[in-house]
Scaffold this active site. Structure first.
Site: not given
Ligand SMILES: [Zn+2]
Ligand SMILES: [Zn+2]
Ligand SMILES: [Zn+2]
Lengths: 633, 633, 633
Positions: B144, B315
């Site tokens: 991320e 995710e």
């Protein structure tokens, strides 16, 4: 017990020639106590080591001559400017890393050893000189620990002390890594000296890290206060108090209180309503001149527990204050009402803050019993009226309440660290329960989280206790009282981890919290039969009996034996239903009260208080605006 | 293509004796992929240079034994504590100049050479060991990028690297001064080494200065990622992905994606609705348990472009998260819906985050497929259901969409630097257009700003492109598609100056923006025939044909040939009118959809999704709450 | 006097070949003045000591050739980058202790001696070269002192200068301790060198400390400006101006103005309405394209006083600006209206900002009279129309107004330090009174707090003067005019202490403020007969005659002789009642005006202005939207 009145006074603020008349007028108004000295370090010790006692000797003598009893404060909340030259690093650092400088008060870090040493020195000098003085009848340590957000400091001194505290708690760094779950995000330490303070991290720090830091910070306050109390006790047999604040929860007051004889607090009903209550603007407006109808009572009951039965109001608001966003004048009669309400909750003494309004410096807009020109302010009459009433009236007798409410500072920190819902706070949750009990006309004793003896209680209310030691669970389960727990009861272990088996893991109660969610405003979930769950909600499962049910049939509260688990944050109607259910089960007599009317039972009588600006008819007669009624049993 | 499911797993969080059963249950649930390793640096290299591979070898072997394929993450998002001792200056500085310290994650500055060197070292070690491992089937770089506002750093390392970047871009300081217009306010430099970072200026800095700094900051992410990808490729032929976030626009994902094989993103529909969408409270409440009906789809389409067709969800939210202001549980069925929607938009795989809820550290309140006590959480069933459906169902075939929407990160920075109206953002503008296209039942391909090939497109939508290179204008003008541009299209040159001739200076379109204004809420300007201009508005003149007109007769949109210029920010009704007009002109079949219902066309079928908590009747049958329908063409 | 127009121009921004045509077009539009040079330091002195006058010589010559007169600005608001290398410590520090860096403008601390020396040097060079230049007809010092919150600096330079300032003011530290009441909270100093700046204290600092720091900060601006004015005067006999801002109250404009010949200000009606007025969203929307109907007039009247009769508008908004939260375009006609309104209030000249919109840097979205492509923007026509009207129209003659309003910067600081109610500000209080006077059709002269001559005035309005010297009280009492004072009049002595006898202690007025409170929204107290007290309220007692009474019978305003004391903040209706009462008593003719319509009387005529977007019928005819009417007496 005979209840008494007092006042806070700053002789150093006024020409010495006025002291005599001030003292005479205090005595004439019926006051017993005068608190002095707590901000006077620069006058007691104008330069390092040069002590100037004369003025203080004379001030105490003057007060004593008029029969007044002195509460002497240690001046450690206001170190003089020269202290900074001796200890440039004594300042606390805020969460942004900035020193919190000289120029107001409370400019010290609780972890700074050099400043602690200076405090010990000045307290010893004070205690030696006045410990047996005939007119010094009580002590106060420092002033309002924690006010202005001063418990937590991010200084170097705090960092080093925190590492020592962690070493003592965990022994090995491996134990700490395991307790905190530092494997997560590779946060593992190899040495205690690698551990920093949990501020200025990229995103939120480990909640276990923060909780330990909050506990450490509280312990630093305890140690700082204990150092003063031990010195005073070595020289004086007078009782020692500290003056706590309203809704300051950053340190464990029970632990500080354990080292003192008396708890006291500074009660500013109008200011507190404006600046520290989660109530809407309508409520604030409605009670703007009276104060919240439950906030004072809550703190009375809380600090009665902190003082193990002995408690005072050390500072009572007498008129407009200077520090809230808005500062209205009280409704006529409220100063008297607040005073009597304190007595009804067991206060030994109520002292007004302050004698005469100061014409200078930060609090120049804070009312006193006198105006700056020494003319009486409206509160002086109300105080004198209470003094006269005290002389005539029957004594107030304390009596244990059948309802106990557990308040746990550690739980407040855990909620603050992990609210899950914006605006969710442990204090607010507990206070919502307290309000519901009061609306039902019940009188309450607050107890601390170490309480294991619930004998004599018929109802014990303990919402939101995120960590519940096993022996507390057992004591509650076996208490015989009706017990209300949840939400989040036992949701974390001692190191802020989720325990397995899942919460609440309460003996005899087959309830498991299977999932937790939070609800934005507008997402409230209605209960069948009335009331709602708001903000925080748990899904529960198990074999216990549902006693509150959501509209979709899911259980909202379940019960087994004497224990009820509430799986969420109930709104007012939901909590009223719970209180009704449990009070009836406990055989308690409820008396639902109109808004703004509250009662408090003592050993021999029931007090009625009217927080409304209009009269209310009660079973025992008409209750005037700001009125007080005493009903003998 | 066969679509697959997976899960994120942290073997280092759990006792080794549980791994076997975990792997067995994963396989049993129908999962294919297991992502591991991306936060495990402190376990892989507990001390500098001491590598510990054993546990990771065993974890991969265990997973492989159960037929699971591993996605192995490089652990560079979480440098261990010892890294700070080697590189004390590796931390990013925030805009206030404060180091962003250790204690959570992403505590590094992309410009720090020492840390980059460490990352190269650990990635090389990982790739050497596992590059050809039979059970390691894909890679993830870091985690991320940009999360927690970590792209932009105001460190010394960034300052020096920025100066080098500027030297390379401009060659001479005179060229930079001219490009930035530094004569304004005497901001001229004589040397690149005089240039600082654009924070903490007295009032706003030069927008050209800021834009170049934003571009530089993005380039640092590209370079950081490329360094890892190059090393992995040297040792492994497995595909490489990165897991992007929702609405992180601080770096150019197209450029990062150009160095990778697969784009993936982390999709948290409920958390994102709460914390990063400009929608009102009613909308948030309405979709609180379902997520915004367009936000996921937008990112699916965006990251499909970033991955040049190959993309995953790395995710997928399986239950309540821990990090939004409020964290509700999903409506039953939504986990399945979100998964199918990803497949309908072409995802190769959807991995849930995470296998088992962690009982400790920052994300302890983040749901997994299992509860902390290993009992199944509700999402496990929904995942298993999708796995079963995948086994039975026809394959999902990708197909190019007739509608293209251009998304340009550089434009987002330019709008952020110069919004002109409070709250105006490029992302929101583009997203408003995307919503309108979806409401009309259209399927969309997002393309990057470097796209010049619009063959096969019938409609190209490109609002707010503040800088439009000439060859892009030409490609659009000559595309044959209907083209929608404006507002602010071509409003700035490559250095954030207003070009002359004035914008949009679009070939074949006689429209000039003569004046620009912004509108506070309440100042919306109604269009004749419905809809409004809000927030941002341009006055236009020229010989093109007005197609939308304000109440006062001024043109709001003008058209010539295949190109339409919209001179402001249209509200929903205005954009619906534009979409209707252009889709009809383009010969596209529209299918206006009820609120909360969305469709997506693949090569062989149309998917229907119901984001509402109630059933909806459709032409192809009843769509349950959270329902999914597949309609073959 | 003949009124004139002008424009702000930046020859250094444009190719030299365009200057000639620019000048020709300026002359053709009827402009007289061109302000130049105020941001050009980096072009005048590209390197330390290397002066480059040629371009400036040529620019002035070009303008002069077209009959234009130059206002030459000193460039000290924008020190070039090299200045920072000579004086790295010249930057101001903000209240958080952070340097306010290079990259925009106003990056200097007024207390820095080194920078002051550099300013003296460059001003001397400018004045020597152009002091007698035939085309340089006026000077401007620096630019917008105080803009971007730049008056107050927390630098070391400021700290040392502040100590010197205190030494000069108090002589001995004992005198300072007494004046500030430092005995409170042990804040006593033993040496001036112990005194810090009042930022980053634990809780609020001593208000006396802050007030002195605010006064010192203002004095630093005065001294900085005086240094420039003295040098210019040594070489030039042209008048010197400074261009003040709207609602910047951080320094005493009267004191700065005393060293100058002309006051001028920068009038941005739309931007100011959006970003600095306490009005609700409805009001902002209603006047979003016209500006507040009183804000400009207030500043015209204020700066006429600051300029001792001589004042200009140096920068007049000509279209949308770039810096407000929202930046709409003006209603057609408003640029003309604003210009005429300035003339009606006595402006000698109105200069538009700026000639041509800059295509680069911070203000690229700020409109000019020309667009970036040199085509005329809408304002050019309106300016030319005013120029034509000026040529034909009768001259505007100044005349003293019968109503005087006192404005005191020191009072503004005192209120800001101690608002008592959230959002209470002196400026807003005075402005509310100004509005009420304007609604009644009265013309007003603003006067400074040093005014003692009220001859010719029939009504003097002086709300909120927290400190009133005795001779001001006497002058008012003996003025013969109706005088309105209160709330908070004389509430503090010169050192911010409450005086005894209590306020207002006004000669001949038996009124005493016995208690002060503040009121949250919703707590307004209705007056018998209409209107309310809001926000700030005083309880008063004494023998004067009540003229406004609260619903509960308490006096809200009392009167004796010619003096009326208002004991609170009146809302619009209450102030209208007060104005009616006092104007009638004073024998003034009122003319109640419809909302958005305003008048202003000069010596020979009455001007009518319509701030509404619709026409209004008046006794003298129809007033168009944005219309102006001249009515001869
Ligand atoms: Zn020290
Ligand atoms: Zn390093
Ligand atoms: Zn210097």
């Amino acid at each position: 017990m005979k209840r008494t009145l007092g006042v806070c006074y700053y002789p150093e603020h006024w020409p010495e020639e006025t002291w005599e008349e001030d003292a005479a007028r205090m005595a004439q108004a019926g006051l017993t106590w005068v608190r002095i000295g707590e901000f006077a370090w620069s006058r007691i010790e104008p330069e390092p080591g040069r002590l100037n006692w004369d003025w203080l000797d004379r001030a105490i003598a003057t007060l004593g001559r008029h029969g007044l009893k002195v509460v002497l404060g240690t001046p450690t909340a206001t170190p003089p400017r020269w202290m900074l030259e001796r200890h440039p690093d004594m300042l606390a650092l805020d969460a942004q890393g900035r020193p919190r400088g000289f120029g107001s008060r409370r400019h010290y870090c609780f972890s700074h050893r050099g400043y602690l040493h200076e405090c010990r020195r000045i307290v010893r000098l004070l205690a030696q000189r006045y410990g047996q003085h005939p007119h010094v009848a009580a002590w106060q340590t420092d002033n309002e620990y924690g006010c202005h957000d001063t418990v937590v400091s991010y200084s170097d001194a705090a960092r080093h002390a925190f590492r020592d505290w962690l070493r003592a708690r965990y022994g090995t760094i491996a134990a700490l890594n395991a307790a905190w779950g530092n494997v997560f995000w590779s946060m593992e330490y190899h040495d205690f000296d690698q551990i920093g303070l949990p501020n200025l991290t990229v995103t939120e720090p480990n909640p276990s890290h923060v909780l330990d830091f909050r506990r450490f910070s509280s312990d630093q306050v305890v140690a700082f206060n204990r150092a003063q109390a031990e010195i005073i006790r070595a020289f004086s047999d007078r009782p020692i108090a500290h003056n706590y604040m309203g809704r300051v929860t950053d340190f464990d007051h029970f632990r500080v209180g354990a080292d003192l004889d008396i708890a006291s607090w500074d009660s500013y009903p109008l200011g507190f309503l404006e600046d520290r209550l989660e109530v809407d603007a309508d409520w604030k407006r409605r009670f703007a001149r009276q104060g919240d109808p439950d906030f004072q009572a809550f703190h009375h009951d809380l600090y009665r527990a902190v003082g193990r039965g002995r408690w005072w109001i050390m500072e009572q608001q007498p008129g407009p204050v200077n520090w809230a966003p808005y500062n209205p004048a009280p409704l006529p009669g409220m100063v008297r009402l607040w005073t009597w309400e304190a007595f009804a909750h067991g206060a030994e003494a109520v002292c007004y803050f302050r004698w005469r309004q100061a014409p200078f410096a930060q609090e120049q807009m804070h009312a006193g019993l006198l105006r700056p020109d020494s003319a009486p302010a409206p509160a002086l009459d109300e105080a004198a009226r209470v003094a006269a009433e005290l002389a005539d009236a029957p004594r107030v007798h304390a009596a244990p309440a059948p309802v106990a409410l557990i308040f746990d500072y550690d739980a407040d920190w855990a909620w603050a660290i992990q609210p899950h819902a914006r605006g969710a706070s442990y204090f607010a949750l507990v206070f919502d329960h307290y309000r519901a009990l009061r609306r039902a006309g019940l009188s309450i004793d607050i107890v601390g989280p170490d309480c294991r003896d619930f004998s004599g209680r018929r109802l014990v209310v303990a919402p939101g206790l995120m960590h519940m030691p096993d022996d507390l669970k057992t004591a509650l389960a076996e208490s015989g009282a009706q017990v209300l727990i949840g939400p989040r009861s036992g949701a974390r272990d001692a190191s802020m981890r989720i325990p397995v088996p899942l919460p609440p893991a309460f003996p005899g109660l087959d309830v498991t919290v299977s999932r937790v969610e939070s609800l934005a405003p507008g997402m409230e979930m209605p209960l069948q039969g009335g009331g709602q769950i708001r903000l925080y909600r748990e899904e529960i499962e198990g074999g216990a009996t549902p006693v509150l049910t959501l509209a979709d049939g899911a259980p909202a509260a379940m019960r087994a034996g004497n224990v009820t688990y509430m799986a969420g944050w109930g709104d007012g109607a939901a909590l009223d239903r719970l209180v009704t259910m449990l009070a009836d089960q406990a055989g308690l007599t409820r008396l639902p009260l109109p808004e703004g009317v509250r009662i408090r039972d003592t050993g021999a009588e029931r007090f009625w208080f009217n927080y409304n600006p209009y009269a209310v008819d009660t079973p025992v007669g008409r209750l005037d605006p700001a009125g007080v009624l005493r009903q003998s049993f």
